[in-house]
Design a protein around this motif. Structure first.
Motif, PDB file in Angstrom:
ATOM      1  N   LEU A  12     -69.703   5.979   4.244  1.00 47.39           N
ATOM      2  CA  LEU A  12     -70.909   5.576   3.512  1.00 47.39           C
ATOM      3  C   LEU A  12     -71.482   6.929   3.084  1.00 47.39           C
ATOM      4  N   SER A  15     -74.429   8.909   4.736  1.00 46.57           N
ATOM      5  CA  SER A  15     -74.514   8.912   6.204  1.00 46.57           C
ATOM      6  C   SER A  15     -74.270  10.306   6.783  1.00 46.57           C
ATOM      7  N   GLY A  69     -65.293   6.908  14.140  1.00 43.88           N
ATOM      8  CA  GLY A  69     -66.433   7.628  14.709  1.00 43.88           C
ATOM      9  C   GLY A  69     -66.273   9.120  14.511  1.00 43.88           C
ATOM     10  N   GLU A  91     -75.894  13.067  18.755  1.00 46.03           N
ATOM     11  CA  GLU A  91     -75.210  11.881  18.220  1.00 46.03           C
ATOM     12  C   GLU A  91     -75.886  10.583  18.648  1.00 46.03           C
TER      13      GLU A  91
HETATM   14  N1  LIG Z   1     -71.670   7.360  16.745  1.00 45.54           N
HETATM   15  C1  LIG Z   1     -71.054   6.957  15.510  1.00 45.54           C
HETATM   16  C2  LIG Z   1     -72.141   6.316  14.634  1.00 45.54           C
HETATM   17  C3  LIG Z   1     -71.616   5.789  13.317  1.00 45.54           C
HETATM   18  C4  LIG Z   1     -72.668   4.984  12.574  1.00 45.54           C
HETATM   19  O1  LIG Z   1     -73.708   4.600  13.124  1.00 45.54           O
HETATM   20  N2  LIG Z   1     -72.385   4.725  11.289  1.00 45.54           N
HETATM   21  C5  LIG Z   1     -73.300   3.977  10.438  1.00 45.54           C
HETATM   22  C6  LIG Z   1     -73.649   4.805   9.210  1.00 45.54           C
HETATM   23  S1  LIG Z   1     -74.855   6.005   9.587  1.00 45.54           S
HETATM   24  C7  LIG Z   1     -72.595   2.727   9.912  1.00 45.54           C
HETATM   25  O2  LIG Z   1     -71.450   2.774   9.528  1.00 45.54           O
HETATM   26  N3  LIG Z   1     -73.318   1.586   9.860  1.00 45.54           N
HETATM   27  C8  LIG Z   1     -72.800   0.385   9.276  1.00 45.54           C
HETATM   28  C9  LIG Z   1     -72.054  -0.498  10.250  1.00 45.54           C
HETATM   29  O3  LIG Z   1     -72.080  -0.233  11.476  1.00 45.54           O
HETATM   30  O4  LIG Z   1     -71.437  -1.487   9.786  1.00 45.54           O
HETATM   31  C10 LIG Z   1     -70.391   8.158  14.843  1.00 45.54           C
HETATM   32  O5  LIG Z   1     -70.600   9.281  15.341  1.00 45.54           O
HETATM   33  O6  LIG Z   1     -69.611   8.023  13.893  1.00 45.54           O
END
Ligand SMILES: N[C@@H](CCC(=O)N[C@@H](CS)C(=O)NCC(=O)O)C(=O)O
Length: 247
Positions: A12, A15, A69, A91
């Motif tokens: 995304l 992000s 991740g 994180e």
């Molecule tokens: N701890 C994970 C967090 C990843 C995360 O929260 N991604 C969010 C974007 S900021 C996301 O994809 N959200 C949409 C979803 O979960 O479907 C990492 O380090 O990658």
């Protein structure tokens, strides 16, 4: 098993977790393509992969295996200079707070430009789908992250105390978080704090171009811009972000 010639990073684009992974791949000189997805529409794409959740970033390796991740993606790059306890706090606590805080201001203001930023640098089908579903998606994002305008003052105070902590970390550790050289912990901290650092450095500048900060956030950002943490992020980006392969 699907095989391809290069690694494929699904993101995304705005992000900060995706920026963490993107920067690590750039830093390690790994050849990859970036598939930029729109929120909402990303679910259809990610569900086709054998992963537990729809969270991005996801790295599809050439041999067809998958890292989901940013933490696992950084593990895969074998980048040195990690400081697990600092990265874990960034994180799991600091980065989600920053995201919740900024979205609490941006999603409540129709003039913030956030809709265009979320869909602009994605493929046309993703963008069309995203824009059509925005009236449903926006309230879903608000409730999914508890990004309500009413909680914004409290979120600003919480981000502020995370910056107190990080100011202290950098004052104790000097220029780099682990030893004498730029490494994984620096990259993690800079990328996860980037959304509040008003960066003029690519790729963050281009990806977030068009954001108009609502008044509620503008004064917090101005206040944070004077803090050592934010100046440190700007300095690390200016000197270490280096070439961006996939703009
Ligand atoms: N701890 C994970 C967090 C990843 C995360 O929260 N991604 C969010 C974007 S900021 C996301 O994809 N959200 C949409 C979803 O979960 O479907 C990492 O380090 O990658």
């Amino acid at each position: 098993m699907i095989k391809s010639r290069r690694e494929l990073l699904l993101t995304l684009p705005p992000s900060h977790y995706c920026e963490r992974a993107r920067w690590a791949l750039d830093h390690c000189g790994i050849e990859y393509d970036e598939e930029r997805l729109a929120p909402g529409a990303h679910i259809l794409r990610v569900r086709r992969l054998p992963v537990a959740t729809t969270a991005l970033p996801v790295l599809v390796l050439r041999d067809g295996s998958i890292c989901q991740g940013s933490d696992l993606i950084l593990d895969w790059t074998e980048m040195s200079g990690g400081v697990p306890e600092i990265e874990q706090r960034l994180e799991e606590k600091t980065a989600p707070l920053i995201r919740q805080c900024l979205y609490a201001g941006l999603l409540s203001d129709p003039k913030s430009g956030i809709r265009d930023v979320l869909f602009r640098v994605t493929s046309r089908p993703q963008s069309v789908f995203g824009r059509l579903t925005w009236p449903i998606l926006r309230p879903m994002m608000v409730s999914g992250m508890n990004a309500r305008l009413e909680v914004l003052p409290d979120l600003i105070a919480q981000v502020d105390s995370e910056l107190d902590w990080f100011d202290q970390v950098i004052s104790e550790r000097g220029d780099y978080l682990s030893g004498e050289e730029f490494g994984r912990a620096d990259l993690t901290a800079a990328s996860l704090l980037a959304p509040i650092a008003n960066l003029q450095t690519e790729p963050v500048r281009s990806i977030s171009e068009g954001i108009r900060w609502p008044v509620s956030l503008a004064s917090a950002l101005k206040h944070w811009s004077k803090r050592s943490s934010v100046k440190w992020v700007q300095q690390v980006y200016a000197t270490k972000r280096g070439s961006v392969r996939n703009l």
